[in-house]
Design an enzyme around this catalytic site. Sequence first.
Site, PDB file in Angstrom:
ATOM      1  N   MET A   1       9.284 -69.284 -34.295  1.00 37.41           N
ATOM      2  CA  MET A   1       9.433 -68.053 -34.403  1.00 37.41           C
ATOM      3  C   MET A   1       8.550 -67.543 -33.229  1.00 37.41           C
ATOM      4  SD  MET A   1      10.552 -65.158 -36.084  1.00 37.41           S
ATOM      5  CE  MET A   1      11.065 -66.016 -37.423  1.00 37.41           C
ATOM      6  N   CYS A   2       8.657 -66.421 -32.302  1.00 40.77           N
ATOM      7  CA  CYS A   2       8.259 -65.366 -31.298  1.00 40.77           C
ATOM      8  C   CYS A   2       8.046 -63.702 -32.161  1.00 40.77           C
ATOM      9  CB  CYS A   2       8.974 -65.906 -30.844  1.00 40.77           C
ATOM     10  SG  CYS A   2       9.271 -67.610 -30.120  1.00 40.77           S
ATOM     11  N   ARG A   3       7.399 -63.418 -30.853  1.00 47.22           N
ATOM     12  CA  ARG A   3       7.811 -62.145 -31.134  1.00 47.22           C
ATOM     13  C   ARG A   3       8.006 -61.392 -29.475  1.00 47.22           C
ATOM     14  NH1 ARG A   3       8.378 -59.498 -36.005  1.00 47.22           N
ATOM     15  NH2 ARG A   3       9.041 -61.323 -35.596  1.00 47.22           N
ATOM     16  N   VAL A  88       5.111 -64.057 -27.195  1.00 46.86           N
ATOM     17  CA  VAL A  88       4.486 -64.699 -27.793  1.00 46.86           C
ATOM     18  C   VAL A  88       5.297 -66.232 -28.696  1.00 46.86           C
ATOM     19  CG1 VAL A  88       2.246 -63.824 -27.335  1.00 46.86           C
ATOM     20  CG2 VAL A  88       4.169 -63.407 -29.327  1.00 46.86           C
ATOM     21  N   ASN A 115      14.070 -64.740 -30.152  1.00 49.73           N
ATOM     22  CA  ASN A 115      12.685 -64.849 -31.421  1.00 49.73           C
ATOM     23  C   ASN A 115      14.031 -65.227 -32.298  1.00 49.73           C
ATOM     24  OD1 ASN A 115      12.279 -61.765 -33.941  1.00 49.73           O
ATOM     25  ND2 ASN A 115      11.325 -63.950 -33.368  1.00 49.73           N
TER      26      ASN A 115
END
Length: 250
Positions: A1-3, A88, A115
């Site tokens: 998972m990311c942002r 990120v 994402n």
Amino acid sequence: MCRHLAYVGPPVALGELLLRPAHSLERQAWQPRTQSSGVVNADGFGVGWYAQGDPVPARYRGTGPLWGDLSFADLGRVVRSGALLGAVRGATVPGADGEAAAAPFAADRWLFSHNGAVPGWPGSLTALAATLPAAELLALEARTDSAFVWALVLHRLRAGDAPDRALADTVREVAEAAPGARLNLLLTDGATIAATAWGNSLWYLTGPGRTVVASEPYDDDPRWTEVPDRTVLTASPGEVVLTPLKEPSP
């Protein structure tokens, strides 16, 4: 998972968007508010931006958490741009690709981020790998699902597809091969933004001559608008268009 987050509009210091807001991308690295999987995004970060008069973006990426890179904090204070993409990373599976696995990925005039996650990677996408030329597979920056999804998108862009179509067709193709995939894709060429909401949150904020598209709001401005799931977004400064995405065929 990311942002992740993309911006087009008047030139602004990178840190004004990525570091300074109350719930900035830096804070989302350790305290995301709408993330549905994972609790931190500390497996690398990156930002790409466009300098005036140069269509090819620059990038700064690191293998550690965004909050621990004081050099970027200094750059973010003084580097200004009218278009950027920051991300990120929260790794889905262990790997040794380091900085190469951190978005944004880049080619030609494009910056890209993913994402989400692809279930069963890499086996679930073996058939799709066979659709790409060997040279494009060998050119992958990292051995991750995100890097491979980027290769699929880039192949379509270089074949002449519009950004929204390249993202939409890639999402449907990957979702068909790997049911349950989360595929929020973010793409910019420095003038426009294209994105998909597929399994994860996506928001946008518009103002005079500017647009931000992000995994989640970086502040409490009531003008933030959530994008419905199964949607492709296209945006230019101050304007956003939403189009529903069809589910893949059974």
